[in-house]
Write an enzyme that holds these catalytic residues in place. Structure first.
Site, PDB file in Angstrom:
ATOM      1  N   PHE A 195       8.364   3.128  86.589  1.00 16.24           N
ATOM      2  CA  PHE A 195       8.502   2.218  87.858  1.00 16.24           C
ATOM      3  C   PHE A 195       9.075   0.758  86.940  1.00 16.24           C
ATOM      4  O   PHE A 195       8.034   0.295  86.192  1.00 16.24           O
ATOM      5  CB  PHE A 195       7.807   2.128  89.027  1.00 16.24           C
ATOM      6  CG  PHE A 195       7.564   3.659  89.479  1.00 16.24           C
ATOM      7  CD1 PHE A 195       8.565   3.814  90.632  1.00 16.24           C
ATOM      8  CD2 PHE A 195       6.552   4.189  89.293  1.00 16.24           C
ATOM      9  CE1 PHE A 195       8.133   4.728  91.251  1.00 16.24           C
ATOM     10  CE2 PHE A 195       6.462   5.365  89.784  1.00 16.24           C
ATOM     11  CZ  PHE A 195       7.324   5.773  90.965  1.00 16.24           C
ATOM     12  N   ASP A 196       9.875   0.310  87.847  1.00 18.90           N
ATOM     13  CA  ASP A 196      10.144  -1.210  87.577  1.00 18.90           C
ATOM     14  C   ASP A 196       9.220  -1.915  88.369  1.00 18.90           C
ATOM     15  O   ASP A 196       8.781  -1.228  89.511  1.00 18.90           O
ATOM     16  CB  ASP A 196      11.412  -1.690  87.686  1.00 18.90           C
ATOM     17  CG  ASP A 196      11.811  -3.182  87.266  1.00 18.90           C
ATOM     18  OD1 ASP A 196      11.128  -3.557  86.612  1.00 18.90           O
ATOM     19  OD2 ASP A 196      12.798  -3.614  87.786  1.00 18.90           O
ATOM     20  N   LYS A 197       8.788  -3.336  88.233  1.00 11.78           N
ATOM     21  CA  LYS A 197       8.270  -3.789  89.267  1.00 11.78           C
ATOM     22  C   LYS A 197       9.069  -4.516  90.554  1.00 11.78           C
ATOM     23  O   LYS A 197       9.052  -4.148  91.722  1.00 11.78           O
ATOM     24  CB  LYS A 197       7.345  -4.741  88.562  1.00 11.78           C
ATOM     25  CG  LYS A 197       6.314  -5.502  89.679  1.00 11.78           C
ATOM     26  CD  LYS A 197       5.012  -6.559  88.899  1.00 11.78           C
ATOM     27  CE  LYS A 197       6.094  -7.817  88.570  1.00 11.78           C
ATOM     28  NZ  LYS A 197       6.417  -8.544  89.841  1.00 11.78           N
ATOM     29  N   CYS A 253       6.864  -0.691  84.206  1.00 14.23           N
ATOM     30  CA  CYS A 253       7.481  -1.245  82.986  1.00 14.23           C
ATOM     31  C   CYS A 253       8.307  -2.186  83.569  1.00 14.23           C
ATOM     32  O   CYS A 253       9.320  -2.301  84.405  1.00 14.23           O
ATOM     33  CB  CYS A 253       8.517  -0.163  82.314  1.00 14.23           C
ATOM     34  SG  CYS A 253       9.096  -0.675  81.000  1.00 14.23           S
TER      35      CYS A 253
END
Length: 792
Positions: free
Chosen positions: A296-298, A612
């Site tokens: 996942f992106d944040k 990530c």
């Protein structure tokens, strides 16, 4: 074919009902899959097909046509009514803002600038993608046109001028583009082609399925041969031997297996279609059940898309030692500072609808150049005056926010930052301004309406202007007005993921100098600032905010006296150096309400979760704990990259990759002899320096003395010899003053948070075994560039 043969065999053996059922199920499953695939393919083609009316240059004149008739090399007009761009084209004239979320998934609109001749030499049309330096001039097919501003004559504009003069239509400003690629050759076309014709499956699960069938087939053949021998010994007829031996194969390799799987795939396709998910490769559905990692992106994925400004922590440069001031929760209140009160303008600057001082007496062209030699030396003492810089000016100008129909659009962080100032942003409707009034002066000379220079001024760019709320707007008719306070954004260097920063050159109305402002990652900005402008508690303050999950942006700047032509030729690295550190801008990024439940569901399905992001590593760890991605009882180890100074050349050429037995040296970026140590990685637990990891095995070890106090005192070694000495001392300390943490090794409740620079170093220098251990233990990847995210 196997199913058809089995049905025929069963009919010879009088299994009519069973054969009919299998045949019916197989045919219905095949028809259902074909119909569903055809329906999805047609839906995708409908989504991909697009046409619209365009004005294109044909046979020496502007003509009306259709987008589907465009060919590479055609020049067409970009108009506001063209909501979807029909092809890949390079922008010749005009200023466009497009939404490229269809291609990139990013909802932030992107600004496009007219092309310059040097770009054509860098273009490689055979490549499916363009670099960022070229992409900012390219309009991609399928992207949504948010705004278009017509400009005066640009690249190739003389040709359009001749066309208009011949047709008697005058010289209207235009936004034009030249077609580069059409159809499946466009970026959108490549995406559609990859959907319609996906690459063959290479999943291990799919390969193992065929191996399983192959093993069954081998068993069936062995049984077939054994049964024939047995039947011959019993003296059975040829008909019975053939039917019973072949029937044994259908028992071992069940013909109903494909039919059963096709029914399951059909149900899955129908459920996906109800959620508006279209699949034209049904075989991939079975593979989806084997996924075991989700990355996942944040920001915008785990957390809300928007950010809330917590406040600004400015720096006090008045004392002997600069220090942080108290957190200011309302950035707009910074305008009340006495130093921020503007002086009367010393030159005639106009705002929207003018060239913002270019060419006017006392304007940018008339400013004397600042002697920058003192600011470009290596001395740590600053050569600039911090009192000439304003944090509020940095917040109001250092962004790429645009205004469309009265609404601010751009990166959510930039929009929130600008809105916190409560300032007003204005952009001109056209790139060129109206000619100055008769009797006004240009470059100190009076002009009249017939002066040709009045038309040439229309080619000068109009900067974006920001001003405080309720501030009066400057016009040429009120040049003596002393109550006007506004800034023009003269030059913008967009955010670079590789550099982790963005910068602007702005100018305040009536000021005798330009103002450079830079914002970005604190560790990146710190390296560009004079050391005596960095507060002593920089690290502690940053650590405090990031540990609480806040996103921290560093601000810096410098005054700069330079003429307009020199500013336009100035390189980015010359702008972003010798800066004065100005403070921190702190954002609060809240979790989405659905984040924790989704992660819990994935955890229940035994699917590993990884974050990530491009944000700070400690901020990412805090968010990871908050959303449950990192359990509270799990220890997190953060790396430090100890490296040589960049300006020190390598002593020897890099040797071949070291063997696994030399892993400690390999993780320290050394040659086999250990004499050319470039860098080494020190793994420490976040918040507890007593606990470290072995740099090769990544096993936890307990130290009796904290690492920083024992050996590693600095992240930068001045010389190769010092770097080599630090490595030897650290490895000696690691094996002499630490013990294996058996409890943590046994329960395995620890993970690593990897930064982008460490990830790059490990992928380039570390042995495969260490890289594998890092990837299996990695839960957080922070400060990762887009390329590093793709590599992960």
């Amino acid at each position: 074919m196997f199913q058809v043969g089995s049905v025929v065999l069963w009919c010879f053996d009088n299994y009519y009902y069973y054969a009919s059922c299998i045949l019916l199920i197989s045919i219905s499953g095949i028809i259902e899959t074909l119909v569903e695939t055809r329906r999805n393919t047609r839906k995708i083609k409908e989504m991909a097909h697009f046409t619209c009316p365009v004005r294109v240059v044909r046979d020496g004149a502007w003509r009306d046509g259709k987008a589907e008739d465009l060919l590479p090399g055609d020049v067409f007009e970009v108009v506001p009514g063209m909501h979807i761009l029909p092809c890949d084209a390079v922008l010749l004239e005009g200023d466009c803002i497009v939404n490229e979320s269809m291609l990139t998934g990013e909802s932030v609109p992107v600004a496009k600038a007219p092309v310059v001749p040097v770009v054509f030499g860098k273009m490689r049309l055979a490549s499916s993608t363009f670099g960022s330096d070229i992409a900012k001039h390219v309009l991609f097919s399928g992207t949504r046109l948010v705004r278009v501003k017509k400009t005066s004559l640009g690249f190739g504009g003389n040709r359009w001028l001749d066309l208009e003069q011949r047709t008697g239509l005058g010289t209207p400003s235009r936004a034009t583009a030249m077609v580069l690629r059409t159809g499946f050759n466009t970026t959108k076309g490549a995406l559609v082609r990859s959907i319609l014709f996906p690459r063959p499956n290479k999943f291990k699960f799919y390969e193992d399925s065929f191996r399983f069938i192959g093993v069954l087939a081998i068993i069936a053949v062995i049984g077939f041969l054994a049964s024939i021998g047995n039947f011959l010994r019993l003296g059975l007829t040829a008909h019975i031997i053939t039917v019973r031996a072949l029937d044994l194969i259908t028992v071992v390799v069940p013909p109903a297996l494909p039919a059963t799987m096709s029914i399951g795939v059909s149900f899955a396709l129908s459920r996906l279609r109800k959620r508006h998910i279209y699949c034209i490769s049904p075989t991939r559905i079975n593979v989806c059940g084997k996924l075991n990692v989700a990355v996942f992106d944040k920001t915008g994925t785990l957390t809300e898309e928007g950010l809330d400004v917590l406040g600004v922590q400015t720096v006090d440069h008045d004392g002997t030692l600069c220090q942080f001031n108290e957190l200011r929760e309302d950035p707009s209140a910074l305008l009340a500072d006495p130093a921020a009160i503007p002086t009367a303008p010393s030159s005639a600057f106009s705002s929207v609808g003018s060239s913002y001082g270019m060419g006017f007496s006392g304007g940018l062209a008339g400013i004397a150049g600042l002697d920058r030699s003192s600011s470009m030396t290596t001395t740590p003492q600053r050569a600039t005056d911090p009192s000439k810089l304003r944090v509020l000016h940095a917040l109001a100008t250092c962004h790429t926010v645009k205004q469309v129909d009265g609404e601010l659009i751009g990166d959510p962080l930039d929009v929130k930052m600008f809105q916190s100032t409560e300032w007003v942003l204005e952009e001109s409707e056209d790139y060129g301004a109206m000619p100055p009034a008769s009797g006004a002066s240009v470059a100190g000379h009076a002009i009249t309406e017939a002066d040709p220079r009045s038309s040439r001024r229309a080619m000068m760019p109009v900067p974006t202007v920001v001003r405080p709320p309720h501030s009066e707007r400057f016009t040429l008719n009120e040049a003596s007005n002393t109550n006007v306070y506004e800034l023009g954004i003269i030059r913008t260097f967009d955010f670079s993921a590789a550099l982790r920063r963005q910068s602007v050159v702005a100018k305040r109305l009536g000021a005798r100098y330009n103002e450079v402002y830079v914002k970005g990652a604190p560790e990146a900005i710190r390296e560009l600032c004079y050391s005596d402008t960095i507060p002593r508690d920089f690290d502690r303050t940053l650590l405090d905010y990031t540990n609480h999950g806040y996103r921290v942006i560093a601000l810096a700047g410098k005054p700069l006296k330079m003429s307009w032509p020199k500013l336009q030729r100035l390189k980015r690295d010359a702008v972003e150096q010798d800066l004065v550190f100005m403070g921190f801008l702190i954002f609060e990024n809240k979790l989405k309400p659905t984040t924790a439940p989704v992660l819990d569901e994935l955890r229940g399905a035994k699917i590993r979760q990884i974050m990530c992001t491009g944000d700070n590593v400690l901020t990412a760890i805090s968010v990871g704990r908050e959303c449950g991605m990192i359990p509270e009882d799990m220890k997190v180890f953060v790396p430090r990259l100890i490296r040589r100074k960049e300006n020190v050349p390598d002593a020897t050429a890099r040797s071949a990759a070291p063997l696994a037995g030399d892993g400690a040296n390999a993780c320290a970026g050394s040659s086999a002899s250990g004499t050319d140590v470039r860098a080494m990685v020190v793994w420490e637990e976040a918040g507890d320096e007593q606990s470290v990891l072995d740099p090769y095995t990544l096993e936890p070890r307990l130290a009796t003395v904290p690492v920083k106090e024992r050996v590693v005192t600095s992240d930068v070694a001045e010389t190769p010899e010092e770097m080599d000495q630090q490595q030897q001392q650290y490895l000696g300390w690691l094996h002499g003053y630490t013990n294996l943490d058996m409890a943590l090794t046994t329960n395995g409740k620890y993970c690593v948070a990897v930064t982008g620079e460490v990830f790059r170093f490990m992928m380039d220098e570390a042995p495969e075994l260490t890289i594998g251990r890092m990837l299996m233990r990695g839960a957080i990847y922070a400060r990762m560039s887009p390329d590093e995210k793709a590599e992960l």
